[in-house]
Design an enzyme around this catalytic site. Structure first.
Site, PDB file in Angstrom:
ATOM      1  CG  HIS A   1       3.590   2.868   5.847  1.00  0.00           C
ATOM      2  ND1 HIS A   1       4.367   1.879   6.403  1.00  0.00           N
ATOM      3  CD2 HIS A   1       3.888   4.005   6.541  1.00  0.00           C
ATOM      4  CE1 HIS A   1       5.102   2.383   7.378  1.00  0.00           C
ATOM      5  NE2 HIS A   1       4.839   3.672   7.477  1.00  0.00           N
ATOM      6  CB  CYS A   2       4.245  -0.917   1.058  1.00  0.00           C
ATOM      7  SG  CYS A   2       3.147  -1.766   2.200  1.00  0.00           S
ATOM      8  CB  VAL A   3       5.150   2.753  -2.528  1.00  0.00           C
ATOM      9  CG1 VAL A   3       4.453   1.468  -2.949  1.00  0.00           C
ATOM     10  CG2 VAL A   3       4.159   3.874  -2.284  1.00  0.00           C
TER      11      VAL A   3
ATOM     12  N   GLY B   1       0.822  -1.198   0.000  1.00  0.00           N
ATOM     13  CA  GLY B   1       0.000   0.000   0.000  1.00  0.00           C
ATOM     14  C   GLY B   1       0.854   1.244   0.000  1.00  0.00           C
TER      15      GLY B   1
END
Length: 347
Positions: A335-337, A333
């Site tokens: 936050h992950c990128v 999502g």
């Protein structure tokens, strides 16, 4: 041998002021194998980058010749480096500060537990590269296999972890909980770990791409003593029981300063399945930037419910919904990128 903690460094909370945000650019790989998927993913990543750029500088690491200015715009910095995938939270450094200098942790990265679809020859070198570009005075290499999405800190000594990640045989076979905690605390400057038993169902095989239980899709600190937690209201979804257990665990915990945690429940979107698997769509996977909250959107009736919760939690910040369905199809999502670089000094 010195550690970040013994040298006076710690990981600040995400809501502390940022110098900039770092991202990585999707390129041709098993995650984005279809050209249409790659094009859609680049548009989605660019939407996140532009949303953040309203609040702070953004640097995107792109594979050689892969950058697309028509999507990113002219005010986002681009640097080139060989990449395998596009998840900067996990392949990038975890930044630290002692209040005067910037440092970083370079965790050992093995493709989220050496999963069959993962490639990490280049990504395993990105943390050191970004740390150097950011001007960190020291980069501490850790022998722990870990990723940035597998930790969340309150900036006051507490860290959230997941047993299926740091203690999983795919990453750290033979490590005990005490050994993991010692390594985490030594590198983050934390003192207390709160362990969740697992992550969301969609984050494990055979549900497509996943991390085997990253915490940043399940629970996150909103401020010291306050945690936002994903809840699945629908009993038809296996995460209904999973999230009930996690919320119950969190409400029974105290943080490093002895405060009983206040848990703010954030309901999952109404959709139960995506791409033939249990959906792990989650509003918890948000990103805080200077003056803003970039929140995952899913074109779902609960988008505005989640936005309202975050507006109440962060009244001084502008909440921006960005469609994250394409990013979730790739295994993560917003936050992950993203990966924050704290401003030094942090006061």
């Amino acid at each position: 041998m010195s550690t970040p903690a013994s040298d006076g460094f710690r990981m600040p909370a995400e809501w502390a002021p940022h110098e900039r945000t770092w991202m990585a650019w999707p390129g041709p790989n098993p995650t984005f194998e279809d050209p249409d998927d790659l094009a859609d993913s680049r548009a989605a990543w660019a939407s996140v980058a532009r949303a953040i750029r309203r609040f702070e500088p953004v640097t995107v690491v792109c594979g050689p010749g892969q950058a697309d200015r028509s999507l990113l715009g002219e005010d986002i910095e681009i640097v080139e480096r060989e990449l395998d995938d596009a998840w900067m939270r996990d392949i990038g450094p975890t930044f630290l500060t002692n209040g005067r200098e910037l440092a970083a942790v370079d965790w050992t990265f093995n493709g989220w537990g050496a999963q069959s679809w993962a490639r990490w020859e280049h990504d395993a070198k990105i943390a050191a590269y970004v740390s150097d570009l950011a001007g960190a005075t020291k980069t501490y290499a850790s022998k722990l296999v870990n990723e940035g999405g597998a930790i969340h800190v309150d900036g006051e000594g507490t860290v959230l972890l997941t047993e299926t990640v740091q203690l999983g045989p795919e990453r750290n076979p033979g490590w005990t909980k005490a050994q993991v905690e010692a390594e985490i605390h030594a590198h983050l400057g934390t003192r207390k770990a709160i362990w969740l038993p697992r992550g969301l169902t969609g984050d494990y095989p055979p549900n497509g791409f996943g991390t085997l239980g990253h915490v940043d899709i399940v629970a996150a600190f909103a401020r010291p003593g306050v945690v936002v937690a994903h809840v699945q209201p629908d009993p038809a979804h296996p995460d209904h029981e999973v999230t009930q257990e996690i919320v119950g665990l969190l409400t029974s915990q105290t943080d490093a300063r002895g405060r009983r945690l206040e848990v703010v429940e954030v309901p999952a979107p109404t959709v139960l399945e995506a791409d033939g698997h249990w959906a792990d769509y989650s509003y918890i996977n948000h990103y805080l930037c200077n003056g803003g909250v970039v929140l995952c959107g899913f074109d779902d009736p609960r988008d505005e419910i989640a936005a309202g919760i975050f507006r109440r939690l962060f009244p001084e910040r502008t909440v921006t919904l960005v469609d994250a369905r394409t990013i979730f199809a790739g295994g993560g999502g917003i936050h992950c990128v993203t990966q924050q670089q704290p401003k030094v000094p942090v006061r």
